[in-house]
Design a protein around this motif. Structure first.
Motif, PDB file in Angstrom:
ATOM      1  N   GLY A 347      -9.473   1.349  24.848  1.00 39.64           N
ATOM      2  CA  GLY A 347      -8.940   2.350  25.665  1.00 39.64           C
ATOM      3  C   GLY A 347      -8.570   4.080  24.731  1.00 39.64           C
ATOM      4  N   GLY A 348      -9.586   3.603  23.781  1.00 39.95           N
ATOM      5  CA  GLY A 348      -9.566   4.579  22.880  1.00 39.95           C
ATOM      6  C   GLY A 348      -8.579   5.292  21.983  1.00 39.95           C
ATOM      7  N   ALA A 349      -8.956   6.186  21.468  1.00 39.77           N
ATOM      8  CA  ALA A 349      -7.792   6.160  20.271  1.00 39.77           C
ATOM      9  C   ALA A 349      -6.599   7.472  20.311  1.00 39.77           C
ATOM     10  N   ILE A 350      -5.214   6.981  20.777  1.00 37.05           N
ATOM     11  CA  ILE A 350      -4.251   8.190  20.832  1.00 37.05           C
ATOM     12  C   ILE A 350      -4.486   9.559  19.805  1.00 37.05           C
ATOM     13  N   GLY A 351      -4.707  10.455  20.556  1.00 43.63           N
ATOM     14  CA  GLY A 351      -4.366  11.539  20.065  1.00 43.63           C
ATOM     15  C   GLY A 351      -5.445  12.268  19.412  1.00 43.63           C
ATOM     16  N   LEU A 352      -6.703  11.520  19.827  1.00 41.91           N
ATOM     17  CA  LEU A 352      -8.170  11.959  18.558  1.00 41.91           C
ATOM     18  C   LEU A 352      -9.256  11.208  20.041  1.00 41.91           C
ATOM     19  N   SER A 353      -9.518  10.427  20.424  1.00 42.78           N
ATOM     20  CA  SER A 353     -10.339  10.495  21.911  1.00 42.78           C
ATOM     21  C   SER A 353     -10.410  12.059  22.911  1.00 42.78           C
ATOM     22  N   ASP A 354      -8.825  12.020  23.128  1.00 40.46           N
ATOM     23  CA  ASP A 354      -8.742  13.157  24.053  1.00 40.46           C
ATOM     24  C   ASP A 354      -8.518  14.580  23.594  1.00 40.46           C
ATOM     25  N   THR A 355      -9.197  14.903  23.097  1.00 39.87           N
ATOM     26  CA  THR A 355      -9.456  16.073  21.240  1.00 39.87           C
ATOM     27  C   THR A 355     -10.873  16.729  21.648  1.00 39.87           C
ATOM     28  N   PHE A 356     -10.673  17.596  20.991  1.00 44.04           N
ATOM     29  CA  PHE A 356     -11.493  18.002  20.491  1.00 44.04           C
ATOM     30  C   PHE A 356     -12.779  17.465  19.920  1.00 44.04           C
TER      31      PHE A 356
END
Length: 542
Positions: A347-356
């Motif tokens: 599901g992605g890495a919280i605070g990383l995968s949806d950031t710059f």
């Protein structure tokens, strides 16, 4: 001497720590600037990828509760999707193997009426009212948490979906101009452990009655079936299941010439190689392209440093080459796709995968995959559960969306060769790729090329081009993190201006900055950029 050396080490460590943690006061001295020379070969196209190379997915988890499919009617989401064409839209993921088509009957209409409604004024008629959109977005936040818990526990609920969900999905793809790929459930098995196609045939019959043109997949990550559902399917049988589906499609007047993609296997590891080989031995002739999935790291235990580590990025090349070798040995010439991919699995890495910072993995993956011979890369996800999405819960674009949009506008399918030479410092921390500029962009002359570069260091890099290109007019598109969160920012700056939509139906102008002729390219620390060499006059790009 020892204490002085220790002091220097401490200072270096402190500077690096501040850079990684976003200390805006860190100053880059002239001595810190890295000098780089890049060799560019404009005489030969090394590879050519599909024009839909950068494609996107909608996670099948969106259909777990059918009402959330109405989010696809958001004018904002359609605006964002339409800007990424040409592209495939894959509808699939873990949930696809736990869902069944359950027609309600009342949606069946005469073919003339239904096709006219869907392909005609439906794009305007189905637009989501703002009040309903806001309510659904709020409810989706809670739904996402439920789905994430399901993923963590490894217990997947079976889901039924109706014609209405199919209509909404197809309308979204059609109104946005995306080429839909629908993932069928491969865990519907007979007592002999062969694929039970009856439910898929029901869905195909409905889609055919509506004249929905789309392609198909069968199953998602078959290597994990035993873990997720207690069912083991070997590659040999899976290949025969695909042959069975191919035969069904051949009997259709609409689907006899559309694509069939698979097996959507996880990245090579132990028995997965055997599964892929067995699948290709029996099913290669049935598929249009061979698909596999890739993630760099586990989203539950990764770090910021992993997202900037050249060695982590380099693991992709190893995996790509393993798959290409397997496919070439069993089915020479078969195209290979990254059928699902992002930064971190789970599901992605919280605070990383949806950031710059996720952009370093994403842009390097696009460059490396095209360079090595992958034909299409499907990004997980445009919208869906997890934290690796391109748009947030408010349907606002995240940094990787803006990166994808710039890639679409500036980068063409023709891959050229570029090589980095450095005076000092780690070569792998500066990564460059070269393509012909997108020829559909009327803004540039024929023969223009696009160089895109990543700087994984805190130090600015000065890039010098070959002599014959040194005085070429260059348009620069430099992307940097915006806001105090720095690399963890969910906003991005293009040439110093924060990117955001003008309104729900309007994207900003993505304008480059023209560099003075003869000036060296300056790539800031922890940034990535596209440079269009307008006067390159590459004969292979005309």
């Amino acid at each position: 001497m020892k204490s002085a050396a220790t002091a220097v080490s401490t200072i270096v460590a402190l500077v690096l720590f501040r850079a990684l943690c976003g200390d805006a006061k860190t100053v880059i001295s002239v001595d810190d600037v890295q000098s780089i020379r890049v060799d560019l070969d404009l005489s030969n196209v090394a590879r050519k990828v599909d024009e839909r190379f950068l494609s996107v997915a909608i996670d099948a988890s969106l259909i777990a509760e059918e009402r959330f499919m109405n989010l696809l009617n958001s004018p904002k989401l359609r605006t964002l999707a339409k800007a990424l064409i040409p592209a495939f839209l894959r509808f699939g993921g873990t949930k696809q193997d736990f869902m069944e088509f359950n027609p309600r009957g009342r949606y069946f209409q005469a073919r003339e009426n239904s096709s006219r409604a869907v392909l005609g004024n439906l794009c305007k008629r189905l637009e989501l009212p703002p009040l309903l959109e806001n309510r659904l977005k709020q409810e989706w936040v809670l739904q996402s948490k439920t789905l994430l818990q399901e993923e963590l526990e490894g217990k997947y609920k079976k889901t039924k979906f109706s014609e209405y969900a199919v209509d909404l999905l197809y309308a979204f793809a059609n109104c946005s101009g995306l080429d839909l790929i629908f993932g069928l459930n491969a865990l519907l098995r007979t007592s002999e452990n062969t694929w039970n196609s009856s439910n898929a045939e029901l869905l195909l019959k409905y889609c055919e009655s509506r004249q929905y043109v789309m392609s198909w997949e069968l199953g998602n990550e078959p290597n994990s079936y035993e873990k997720k559902a207690g069912i083991r399917v070997d590659g040999y049988q899976l290949g025969k299941d695909f042959v069975h589906l191919h035969q069904i499609l051949q009997e259709s007047t609409i689907y006899n010439s559309t694509g069939l993609y698979g097996p959507d296997i996880g990245q090579p590891r132990d028995h997965r190689k055997d599964l892929l080989t067995g699948f290709l031995e029996t099913g290669a002739e049935a598929i249009t392209a061979c698909t596999w999935h890739h993630y760099y790291v586990n989203g539950r235990d990764t770090s910021l440093e992993d997202f900037l580590d050249p060695h982590v990025l380099d693991t992709l090349a190893t995996k790509i080459n393993e798959v290409l070798e397997t496919v070439e040995s069993v089915s020479p010439g078969k195209k290979v796709w990254l059928g699902e991919t992002s930064s971190a699995y789970g599901g992605g890495a919280i605070g990383l995968s949806d950031t710059f910072v996720a952009g370093f993995m994403w842009l390097d993956k696009l460059g490396l995959a095209a360079k090595l011979g992958v034909d299409v890369v499907i990004r997980q996800v445009l919208i869906g559960s997890g934290t690796y999405h391109l748009v947030d819960d408010n349907l606002d674009p995240l940094p990787d969306y803006w990166l994808s949009l710039l890639y679409k506008r500036l980068v063409g399918p023709e891959v050229l060769k570029a090589e980095v030479h450095m005076n000092f410092g780690p070569k792998k921390a500066i990564r460059v790729y070269l393509h012909c500029t997108n020829r559909k962009s009327t803004h540039y002359r024929p023969g223009a090329v696009t160089l895109f570069a990543l700087n994984l260091n805190k130090n600015e890099a000065t890039i010098s081009l070959p002599t014959h290109l040194a005085n070429s007019t260059i348009e620069a598109f430099v992307l940097q993190s915006a806001g105090e969160q720095n690399l963890h920012s969910r906003s991005v700056k293009l040439n110093g201006e924060v990117l955001k939509m003008v309104d729900d139906r309007t994207l900003p102008l993505l304008e480059g900055r023209e560099l003075p002729p003869g000036e060296h390219i300056k790539l800031p620390g922890f940034s990535f950029a596209f440079y269009v060499l307008i006067e390159a006059r590459a004969p292979v790009c005309k």
